[in-house]
Design a protein around this motif. Sequence first.
Motif, PDB file in Angstrom:
ATOM      1  N   ASN A 196       2.737  -0.232   6.907  1.00  0.00           N
ATOM      2  CA  ASN A 196       2.687  -1.134   5.762  1.00  0.00           C
ATOM      3  C   ASN A 196       1.517  -0.796   4.850  1.00  0.00           C
ATOM      4  OD1 ASN A 196       4.902  -2.472   6.782  1.00  0.00           O
ATOM      5  ND2 ASN A 196       3.713  -4.130   7.713  1.00  0.00           N
ATOM      6  N   TRP A 215       3.521  -9.488  -6.006  1.00  0.00           N
ATOM      7  CA  TRP A 215       2.321  -8.659  -5.885  1.00  0.00           C
ATOM      8  C   TRP A 215       1.656  -8.626  -7.259  1.00  0.00           C
ATOM      9  CZ3 TRP A 215       1.581  -6.203  -1.022  1.00  0.00           C
ATOM     10  CH2 TRP A 215       2.636  -6.370  -0.131  1.00  0.00           C
ATOM     11  N   GLU A 269       2.446   2.314   2.909  1.00  0.00           N
ATOM     12  CA  GLU A 269       3.441   2.053   1.869  1.00  0.00           C
ATOM     13  C   GLU A 269       2.819   1.364   0.662  1.00  0.00           C
ATOM     14  OE1 GLU A 269       6.419   3.119   1.767  1.00  0.00           O
ATOM     15  OE2 GLU A 269       6.776   3.780   3.819  1.00  0.00           O
ATOM     16  N   THR A 270       1.857   0.482   0.884  1.00  0.00           N
ATOM     17  CA  THR A 270       1.298  -0.304  -0.223  1.00  0.00           C
ATOM     18  C   THR A 270      -0.001   0.267  -0.779  1.00  0.00           C
ATOM     19  OG1 THR A 270       0.146  -1.753   1.360  1.00  0.00           O
ATOM     20  CG2 THR A 270       2.327  -2.437   0.633  1.00  0.00           C
ATOM     21  N   ARG A 324      12.700  -3.891   2.905  1.00  0.00           N
ATOM     22  CA  ARG A 324      11.276  -3.819   3.221  1.00  0.00           C
ATOM     23  C   ARG A 324      10.769  -5.130   3.806  1.00  0.00           C
ATOM     24  NH1 ARG A 324       9.367   0.086   4.686  1.00  0.00           N
ATOM     25  NH2 ARG A 324       7.270  -0.596   4.127  1.00  0.00           N
ATOM     26  N   GLU A 358       8.672  -3.961 -10.006  1.00  0.00           N
ATOM     27  CA  GLU A 358       8.726  -2.725  -9.232  1.00  0.00           C
ATOM     28  C   GLU A 358       8.122  -2.935  -7.841  1.00  0.00           C
ATOM     29  OE1 GLU A 358       7.246   1.950  -9.429  1.00  0.00           O
ATOM     30  OE2 GLU A 358       6.574   0.511 -10.940  1.00  0.00           O
ATOM     31  N   CYS A 359       6.977  -3.612  -7.780  1.00  0.00           N
ATOM     32  CA  CYS A 359       6.353  -3.878  -6.479  1.00  0.00           C
ATOM     33  C   CYS A 359       7.215  -4.813  -5.638  1.00  0.00           C
ATOM     34  CB  CYS A 359       4.963  -4.472  -6.675  1.00  0.00           C
ATOM     35  SG  CYS A 359       3.744  -3.277  -7.276  1.00  0.00           S
ATOM     36  N   HIS A 360       7.832  -5.785  -6.287  1.00  0.00           N
ATOM     37  CA  HIS A 360       8.728  -6.685  -5.550  1.00  0.00           C
ATOM     38  C   HIS A 360       9.885  -5.907  -4.933  1.00  0.00           C
ATOM     39  CE1 HIS A 360      10.894 -10.414  -4.633  1.00  0.00           C
ATOM     40  NE2 HIS A 360      11.969  -9.805  -5.082  1.00  0.00           N
ATOM     41  N   GLU A 361      10.442  -4.990  -5.685  1.00  0.00           N
ATOM     42  CA  GLU A 361      11.573  -4.218  -5.172  1.00  0.00           C
ATOM     43  C   GLU A 361      11.140  -3.254  -4.071  1.00  0.00           C
ATOM     44  OE1 GLU A 361      13.026  -2.480  -8.743  1.00  0.00           O
ATOM     45  OE2 GLU A 361      14.213  -4.250  -9.310  1.00  0.00           O
ATOM     46  N   LEU A 362       9.901  -2.753  -4.154  1.00  0.00           N
ATOM     47  CA  LEU A 362       9.414  -1.820  -3.146  1.00  0.00           C
ATOM     48  C   LEU A 362       9.015  -2.511  -1.850  1.00  0.00           C
ATOM     49  CD1 LEU A 362       7.171   0.587  -5.276  1.00  0.00           C
ATOM     50  CD2 LEU A 362       9.279   1.186  -4.088  1.00  0.00           C
ATOM     51  N   PHE A 363       8.366  -3.681  -1.959  1.00  0.00           N
ATOM     52  CA  PHE A 363       7.707  -4.263  -0.800  1.00  0.00           C
ATOM     53  C   PHE A 363       8.291  -5.588  -0.318  1.00  0.00           C
ATOM     54  CE2 PHE A 363       3.905  -2.306  -3.163  1.00  0.00           C
ATOM     55  CZ  PHE A 363       4.142  -1.056  -2.635  1.00  0.00           C
ATOM     56  N   THR A 415       3.266   0.611 -13.513  1.00  0.00           N
ATOM     57  CA  THR A 415       3.677  -0.219 -12.392  1.00  0.00           C
ATOM     58  C   THR A 415       3.673  -1.679 -12.803  1.00  0.00           C
ATOM     59  OG1 THR A 415       2.717   1.373 -10.863  1.00  0.00           O
ATOM     60  CG2 THR A 415       3.162  -0.819 -10.008  1.00  0.00           C
TER      61      THR A 415
END
Length: 337
Positions: free
Chosen positions: A146, A269, A149-150, A260, A250-255, A246
Amino acid sequence: MTEDELIAAIRAEPGLPPPATPAAVKAAEEAIGHPLPPLLRRLYLEVANGGFGPRDGVLGVSGSAYEHHDEWADIVDVHTTLERPEGRPGMVWLFDWGCATWSLVDCTDPDGPMWAWDPGGEPSLSPQNMTLAEWLAASLGGNLENAYETGGLTAIAARRLLPDDLPRDLASRRPLSDDEIVARVREIIALPAPAPAAAVAEAEDAIGRPLPPLLRRLYLEVANGGFGPGGGLLGVPDASAPRPGTDLVECHELFTAAPRLLVPDGMVWLCDWGSTIWSLADCRDPAGPMWVWDPVAPGEAPAAPLLPQHVSFAEWLTAWLEGVYGEGFSPAALRHG
């Protein structure tokens, strides 16, 4: 976490291959030219010949039933094929993160200091500031992955140098009113333009919840991100922006979006402090309670990566406007919110 406790915890992981033979471990040490760190040797001999650690696990020694890597059979295969990183002897290529990024263990030290290899970094080889035991402990429950990834391996190393000192004054305070916060933020120079109403609506649709009203006002009336502590808050996607970067969707979709699910649905985020530390706002409550994401804090046992700050979004911004998060503030102190 003691070595025995760590070994027991790894042994409890499902789907591990059988242990290595003593002959295979001895042959690997002879090929490498150094003994393996005692913990790694114990794991190979007593638990599994690879397959433990983050994601699908580390490589094993000869005879491993590890089948997760298409290119490399075991650590000796990599060691005898790739050049020594920066000519350093005793470095063993242990885990492949993908995109030519590796975690290596230094066999010249019994503690097994971990290093990162990233050919796109400066330098390519850098210390992770954690031992093999700490690296494996952080992998339990997925915290190490994690963090990668972040933030990335460089951010993980930086976080390991941030002590969890006693915080500065982070206690809940009387927040400024929404109007006062909007007026104060508007005084800041060199902010980006406000976000179009359509962009905010599209962001809320993507997140699946309305943004906290104060955050929505700031985006619509003041600026599409860039205000706030650290490097400033992320904004919403806006195709008309001159230099889109960013954003919180985009962060919501990634994490956050499936599969995820690093944090509960409805959290966004907002602020990247660096060093794998983030501030998030909970959109399930109009007050926007703030949370901190910090998956690899120093410590003997895996820590909870997501911690409540016990402040609203307005209180959090008030603290910033009053200088609490100013120069010299360590984001590690957010863990004590």
